[in-house]
Design an enzyme around this catalytic site. Structure first.
Site, mmCIF file in Angstrom:
data_model
loop_
_atom_site.group_PDB
_atom_site.id
_atom_site.type_symbol
_atom_site.label_atom_id
_atom_site.label_comp_id
_atom_site.label_asym_id
_atom_site.label_seq_id
_atom_site.Cartn_x
_atom_site.Cartn_y
_atom_site.Cartn_z
ATOM 1 C CG PHE A 11 -1.595 1.209 1.697
ATOM 2 C CD1 PHE A 11 -2.161 2.252 0.552
ATOM 3 C CD2 PHE A 11 -1.526 1.722 2.805
ATOM 4 C CE1 PHE A 11 -2.687 3.314 1.129
ATOM 5 C CE2 PHE A 11 -1.940 2.778 3.346
ATOM 6 C CZ PHE A 11 -2.566 3.853 2.440
ATOM 7 N N GLY A 36 1.456 -7.258 -0.318
ATOM 8 C CA GLY A 36 1.394 -6.508 -1.467
ATOM 9 C C GLY A 36 0.644 -7.189 -2.468
ATOM 10 C CE1 TYR A 149 4.951 -4.209 11.774
ATOM 11 C CE2 TYR A 149 3.631 -2.711 13.093
ATOM 12 C CZ TYR A 149 4.374 -3.011 11.988
ATOM 13 O OH TYR A 149 4.520 -2.093 10.920
ATOM 14 C CE LYS A 153 8.901 -1.797 11.653
ATOM 15 N NZ LYS A 153 9.347 -1.896 10.278
#
Length: 320
Positions: A11, A36, A149, A153
Protein backbone atom coordinates in the site's frame (compact mmCIF):
# COMPACT_ATOMS: atom_id res chain seq x y z
CA UNK A 1 19.29 8.70 -7.84
CA UNK A 2 18.60 4.98 -7.92
CA UNK A 3 16.58 3.86 -4.90
CA UNK A 4 15.58 0.41 -3.64
CA UNK A 5 12.10 0.30 -2.08
CA UNK A 6 11.48 -2.89 -0.13
CA UNK A 7 7.81 -3.74 0.10
CA UNK A 8 7.36 -1.82 -3.13
CA UNK A 9 4.12 -3.56 -4.11
CA UNK A 10 2.48 -2.74 -0.81
CA UNK A 11 0.00 0.00 0.00
CA UNK A 12 2.53 2.62 1.08
CA UNK A 13 5.43 1.19 -0.94
CA UNK A 14 3.63 1.42 -4.28
CA UNK A 15 2.61 5.04 -3.70
CA UNK A 16 6.20 5.77 -2.69
CA UNK A 17 7.57 4.17 -5.86
CA UNK A 18 5.32 6.38 -7.99
CA UNK A 19 6.29 9.52 -6.10
CA UNK A 20 10.01 8.75 -6.40
CA UNK A 21 9.67 8.19 -10.15
CA UNK A 22 7.77 11.48 -10.53
CA UNK A 23 10.58 13.14 -8.58
CA UNK A 24 13.09 12.04 -11.24
CA UNK A 25 14.57 8.97 -9.57
CA UNK A 26 15.13 5.45 -10.80
CA UNK A 27 13.38 2.88 -8.60
CA UNK A 28 13.91 -0.80 -7.90
CA UNK A 29 11.06 -2.41 -5.95
CA UNK A 30 11.40 -5.67 -4.02
CA UNK A 31 8.30 -7.55 -2.84
CA UNK A 32 7.18 -11.13 -2.25
CA UNK A 33 3.43 -10.35 -2.45
CA UNK A 34 2.79 -11.66 1.06
CA UNK A 35 0.76 -8.52 1.72
CA UNK A 36 1.53 -6.47 -1.39
CA UNK A 37 -0.37 -6.74 -4.65
CA UNK A 38 0.89 -6.75 -8.22
CA UNK A 39 -2.04 -4.55 -9.26
CA UNK A 40 -0.66 -1.76 -7.06
CA UNK A 41 2.17 -1.39 -9.58
CA UNK A 42 0.00 -1.25 -12.71
CA UNK A 43 0.72 2.46 -13.18
CA UNK A 44 4.45 1.74 -13.36
CA UNK A 45 4.44 -1.22 -15.74
CA UNK A 46 5.56 0.81 -18.76
CA UNK A 47 7.88 3.13 -16.82
CA UNK A 48 11.50 2.61 -18.04
CA UNK A 49 12.97 3.92 -14.78
CA UNK A 50 11.11 1.32 -12.72
CA UNK A 51 12.28 -2.25 -12.11
CA UNK A 52 10.39 -4.85 -10.10
CA UNK A 53 12.11 -7.80 -8.42
CA UNK A 54 10.01 -10.52 -6.86
CA UNK A 55 11.57 -11.78 -3.66
CA UNK A 56 11.73 -11.57 0.10
CA UNK A 57 13.87 -9.53 2.47
CA UNK A 58 14.63 -12.89 4.07
CA UNK A 59 16.74 -13.72 1.00
CA UNK A 60 19.99 -12.24 2.25
CA UNK A 61 22.07 -12.64 -0.91
CA UNK A 62 19.34 -11.12 -3.08
CA UNK A 63 19.02 -8.18 -0.69
CA UNK A 64 22.77 -7.59 -0.65
CA UNK A 65 22.99 -7.77 -4.43
CA UNK A 66 20.18 -5.26 -4.90
CA UNK A 67 21.58 -2.83 -2.34
CA UNK A 68 25.02 -2.97 -3.96
CA UNK A 69 23.50 -1.60 -7.18
CA UNK A 70 21.52 1.36 -5.80
CA UNK A 71 22.29 4.74 -4.27
CA UNK A 72 19.81 4.58 -1.38
CA UNK A 73 17.34 2.31 0.42
CA UNK A 74 13.80 2.90 1.65
CA UNK A 75 12.83 -0.06 3.81
CA UNK A 76 9.04 -0.53 3.90
CA UNK A 77 8.75 -4.33 3.74
CA UNK A 78 7.13 -5.82 6.84
CA UNK A 79 4.47 -8.20 8.06
CA UNK A 80 1.71 -5.74 8.99
CA UNK A 81 -1.87 -5.71 10.21
CA UNK A 82 -3.31 -6.97 13.47
CA UNK A 83 -5.02 -9.97 11.86
CA UNK A 84 -1.84 -11.13 10.10
CA UNK A 85 0.22 -10.78 13.29
CA UNK A 86 -2.33 -12.76 15.30
CA UNK A 87 -2.61 -15.52 12.69
CA UNK A 88 1.12 -15.90 12.00
CA UNK A 89 3.13 -14.49 14.89
CA UNK A 90 6.24 -16.59 14.16
CA UNK A 91 6.38 -15.80 10.45
CA UNK A 92 5.69 -12.15 11.17
CA UNK A 93 8.48 -11.99 13.73
CA UNK A 94 10.91 -13.62 11.32
CA UNK A 95 10.11 -11.14 8.55
CA UNK A 96 10.21 -8.10 10.81
CA UNK A 97 13.39 -9.14 12.64
CA UNK A 98 15.57 -11.28 10.39
CA UNK A 99 14.39 -9.61 7.19
CA UNK A 100 14.98 -6.11 8.49
CA UNK A 101 18.37 -7.14 9.86
CA UNK A 102 19.33 -8.28 6.35
CA UNK A 103 18.34 -4.92 4.87
CA UNK A 104 19.81 -2.68 7.57
CA UNK A 105 23.15 -4.45 7.93
CA UNK A 106 23.65 -4.65 4.17
CA UNK A 107 22.79 -0.97 3.72
CA UNK A 108 25.14 -0.01 6.55
CA UNK A 109 28.00 -2.10 5.14
CA UNK A 110 27.51 -0.46 1.76
CA UNK A 111 27.09 2.95 3.41
CA UNK A 112 23.89 3.60 1.48
CA UNK A 113 21.58 6.27 2.95
CA UNK A 114 18.49 4.55 4.30
CA UNK A 115 15.02 5.39 5.53
CA UNK A 116 13.47 2.83 7.90
CA UNK A 117 9.69 2.71 8.11
CA UNK A 118 8.58 2.18 11.69
CA UNK A 119 5.22 2.52 13.37
CA UNK A 120 3.12 4.16 16.05
CA UNK A 121 2.79 0.64 17.47
CA UNK A 122 6.15 1.44 19.07
CA UNK A 123 4.30 3.35 21.80
CA UNK A 124 2.07 0.42 22.74
CA UNK A 125 -0.62 1.29 25.30
CA UNK A 126 0.70 4.76 26.03
CA UNK A 127 -2.47 6.89 25.74
CA UNK A 128 -0.91 10.30 26.29
CA UNK A 129 -2.69 13.34 24.89
CA UNK A 130 -0.15 13.32 22.07
CA UNK A 131 2.83 11.06 21.51
CA UNK A 132 6.23 12.55 20.80
CA UNK A 133 9.35 10.68 19.71
CA UNK A 134 10.68 10.40 23.27
CA UNK A 135 7.38 9.14 24.77
CA UNK A 136 7.66 5.97 26.81
CA UNK A 137 6.73 2.59 25.39
CA UNK A 138 4.03 0.82 27.44
CA UNK A 139 3.46 -2.75 26.34
CA UNK A 140 1.53 -5.74 27.54
CA UNK A 141 2.87 -9.20 28.23
CA UNK A 142 5.30 -10.67 25.66
CA UNK A 143 3.11 -13.78 25.79
CA UNK A 144 0.38 -11.84 23.95
CA UNK A 145 1.07 -11.92 20.23
CA UNK A 146 -0.64 -8.51 19.90
CA UNK A 147 2.66 -6.89 20.87
CA UNK A 148 5.07 -8.84 18.69
CA UNK A 149 4.95 -6.23 15.90
CA UNK A 150 5.75 -3.44 18.33
CA UNK A 151 8.63 -5.41 19.81
CA UNK A 152 10.08 -6.27 16.40
CA UNK A 153 9.92 -2.71 15.09
CA UNK A 154 11.53 -1.42 18.28
CA UNK A 155 14.42 -3.83 17.76
CA UNK A 156 14.69 -2.67 14.13
CA UNK A 157 14.94 0.92 15.34
CA UNK A 158 17.54 -0.03 17.96
CA UNK A 159 19.63 -1.85 15.34
CA UNK A 160 19.46 1.12 12.96
CA UNK A 161 20.49 3.48 15.74
CA UNK A 162 23.37 1.22 16.80
CA UNK A 163 24.68 0.99 13.24
CA UNK A 164 24.45 4.77 12.98
CA UNK A 165 26.41 5.25 16.20
CA UNK A 166 29.11 2.77 15.18
CA UNK A 167 30.00 4.22 11.79
CA UNK A 168 27.90 7.34 11.21
CA UNK A 169 25.82 5.57 8.57
CA UNK A 170 22.99 7.83 7.38
CA UNK A 171 19.71 6.25 8.48
CA UNK A 172 16.46 7.99 9.38
CA UNK A 173 13.43 6.43 11.05
CA UNK A 174 9.84 7.44 10.28
CA UNK A 175 7.09 6.31 12.66
CA UNK A 176 3.85 6.14 10.69
CA UNK A 177 0.49 6.70 12.41
CA UNK A 178 -2.51 5.03 10.78
CA UNK A 179 -1.81 5.81 7.14
CA UNK A 180 -4.94 5.32 5.03
CA UNK A 181 -6.15 5.76 1.47
CA UNK A 182 -6.54 4.12 -1.95
CA UNK A 183 -4.95 0.65 -2.34
CA UNK A 184 -5.05 -0.19 1.35
CA UNK A 185 -6.40 -3.71 1.75
CA UNK A 186 -9.09 -4.71 4.23
CA UNK A 187 -7.62 -8.21 4.37
CA UNK A 188 -5.28 -7.64 7.30
CA UNK A 189 -7.59 -5.83 9.72
CA UNK A 190 -6.99 -2.21 8.63
CA UNK A 191 -10.01 -0.46 10.08
CA UNK A 192 -11.04 2.09 7.44
CA UNK A 193 -10.97 -0.17 4.34
CA UNK A 194 -12.54 -2.93 6.46
CA UNK A 195 -15.41 -0.69 7.52
CA UNK A 196 -15.92 0.75 4.04
CA UNK A 197 -15.89 -2.67 2.36
CA UNK A 198 -18.51 -3.92 4.81
CA UNK A 199 -20.65 -0.81 4.44
CA UNK A 200 -20.67 -1.03 0.65
CA UNK A 201 -21.85 -4.64 0.90
CA UNK A 202 -24.45 -3.89 3.56
CA UNK A 203 -22.62 -6.14 6.00
CA UNK A 204 -22.17 -5.40 9.73
CA UNK A 205 -19.25 -3.16 10.67
CA UNK A 206 -17.34 -5.11 13.30
CA UNK A 207 -15.99 -2.89 16.06
CA UNK A 208 -13.39 -4.35 18.39
CA UNK A 209 -14.10 -3.53 22.02
CA UNK A 210 -16.55 -0.72 22.80
CA UNK A 211 -15.54 1.68 20.04
CA UNK A 212 -14.36 4.46 22.35
CA UNK A 213 -10.75 4.04 21.19
CA UNK A 214 -9.47 7.31 19.72
CA UNK A 215 -7.32 7.51 16.60
CA UNK A 216 -5.88 10.01 14.14
CA UNK A 217 -5.63 8.93 10.50
CA UNK A 218 -3.26 10.24 7.83
CA UNK A 219 -4.00 10.39 4.10
CA UNK A 220 -1.50 8.41 2.04
CA UNK A 221 -0.64 11.51 -0.02
CA UNK A 222 0.24 13.45 3.14
CA UNK A 223 2.31 10.48 4.34
CA UNK A 224 4.24 10.24 1.08
CA UNK A 225 5.01 13.96 1.03
CA UNK A 226 6.27 13.72 4.61
CA UNK A 227 8.41 10.69 3.85
CA UNK A 228 10.01 12.42 0.86
CA UNK A 229 10.60 15.59 2.87
CA UNK A 230 12.45 13.57 5.52
CA UNK A 231 14.40 11.64 2.87
CA UNK A 232 15.60 14.84 1.22
CA UNK A 233 16.55 16.58 4.45
CA UNK A 234 20.29 17.03 4.96
CA UNK A 235 19.88 16.47 8.71
CA UNK A 236 18.05 13.99 10.92
CA UNK A 237 20.34 10.95 10.56
CA UNK A 238 20.10 8.54 13.49
CA UNK A 239 16.79 9.99 14.65
CA UNK A 240 13.12 8.98 14.63
CA UNK A 241 10.26 11.17 13.41
CA UNK A 242 6.51 10.80 13.90
CA UNK A 243 4.36 11.15 10.78
CA UNK A 244 0.58 11.32 11.08
CA UNK A 245 -2.59 13.30 10.56
CA UNK A 246 -4.43 15.82 12.70
CA UNK A 247 -8.15 14.99 13.14
CA UNK A 248 -8.97 12.79 16.13
CA UNK A 249 -12.02 10.51 16.14
CA UNK A 250 -13.42 7.53 17.99
CA UNK A 251 -13.78 4.22 16.20
CA UNK A 252 -17.52 4.31 16.88
CA UNK A 253 -17.87 7.76 15.32
CA UNK A 254 -15.70 6.61 12.41
CA UNK A 255 -18.04 3.68 11.73
CA UNK A 256 -21.13 5.86 11.83
CA UNK A 257 -19.54 8.45 9.54
CA UNK A 258 -18.70 5.73 6.99
CA UNK A 259 -22.26 4.36 7.10
CA UNK A 260 -23.58 7.86 6.41
CA UNK A 261 -21.11 8.57 3.59
CA UNK A 262 -21.85 5.27 1.83
CA UNK A 263 -25.64 5.48 2.39
CA UNK A 264 -25.39 2.01 3.84
CA UNK A 265 -27.95 0.10 5.89
CA UNK A 266 -25.18 -1.76 7.70
CA UNK A 267 -25.42 -2.29 11.43
CA UNK A 268 -22.67 -2.06 14.04
CA UNK A 269 -21.46 -5.28 15.63
CA UNK A 270 -19.34 -5.11 18.78
CA UNK A 271 -16.68 -7.82 19.03
CA UNK A 272 -15.25 -8.36 22.53
CA UNK A 273 -11.46 -8.49 22.66
CA UNK A 274 -11.73 -11.97 24.18
CA UNK A 275 -12.95 -13.26 20.81
CA UNK A 276 -9.98 -11.91 18.86
CA UNK A 277 -7.22 -14.06 20.35
CA UNK A 278 -7.04 -17.12 22.57
CA UNK A 279 -4.22 -15.49 24.52
CA UNK A 280 -6.14 -12.27 25.12
CA UNK A 281 -6.17 -9.12 23.01
CA UNK A 282 -5.07 -5.70 24.16
CA UNK A 283 -5.61 -2.38 22.46
CA UNK A 284 -4.67 1.24 23.07
CA UNK A 285 -7.38 3.70 24.12
CA UNK A 286 -5.83 6.68 22.37
CA UNK A 287 -3.16 7.23 19.75
CA UNK A 288 -2.51 10.82 18.70
CA UNK A 289 0.76 11.87 17.03
CA UNK A 290 2.86 14.89 17.81
CA UNK A 291 4.52 15.64 14.48
CA UNK A 292 6.21 18.90 15.45
CA UNK A 293 9.71 17.40 15.17
CA UNK A 294 9.25 16.48 11.51
CA UNK A 295 7.54 19.80 10.81
CA UNK A 296 10.44 21.72 12.40
CA UNK A 297 13.01 19.78 10.37
CA UNK A 298 11.30 19.88 6.97
CA UNK A 299 8.39 22.32 7.02
CA UNK A 300 6.00 19.47 6.21
CA UNK A 301 2.51 19.32 7.69
CA UNK A 302 -0.55 17.19 6.85
CA UNK A 303 -3.34 18.94 4.96
CA UNK A 304 -6.06 16.35 4.31
CA UNK A 305 -8.79 15.86 6.91
CA UNK A 306 -10.74 12.71 7.71
CA UNK A 307 -13.52 13.49 5.22
CA UNK A 308 -10.92 13.65 2.45
CA UNK A 309 -9.43 10.34 3.56
CA UNK A 310 -12.81 8.61 3.65
CA UNK A 311 -14.06 10.11 0.37
CA UNK A 312 -10.95 9.03 -1.54
CA UNK A 313 -11.00 5.52 -0.06
CA UNK A 314 -14.72 5.06 -0.68
CA UNK A 315 -14.32 6.22 -4.29
CA UNK A 316 -11.53 3.72 -4.92
CA UNK A 317 -13.29 0.77 -3.26
CA UNK A 318 -16.49 1.49 -5.19
CA UNK A 319 -14.58 1.31 -8.46
CA UNK A 320 -12.63 -1.86 -7.64
Amino acid sequence: MKILVTGGAGFIGSHLCEALIKDGNEVVALDDFSTGNRSNLRFLESEPRFTFVEGSILEREKVENLISKVDGVMHFAAAVGVQKILKDPIGSLRTNLEGSENVLKSAARSNKPTLLASTSEIYGKNDAESLSEDSDRILGSPLKSRWTYSEAKAIDEALARALFEINGWSVKIVRLFNTVGPRQSAAYGMVIPRFISAALKGEPLEIHGDGTQRRVFCHIEDAISGILALWKSETGAGEAFNLGGFEETTILDLANRIITKTNSNSELKMIPYSQLSSTGFEDMKRRVPNTSKLQALTGWSPSRNLDSILDDTIRELKSS
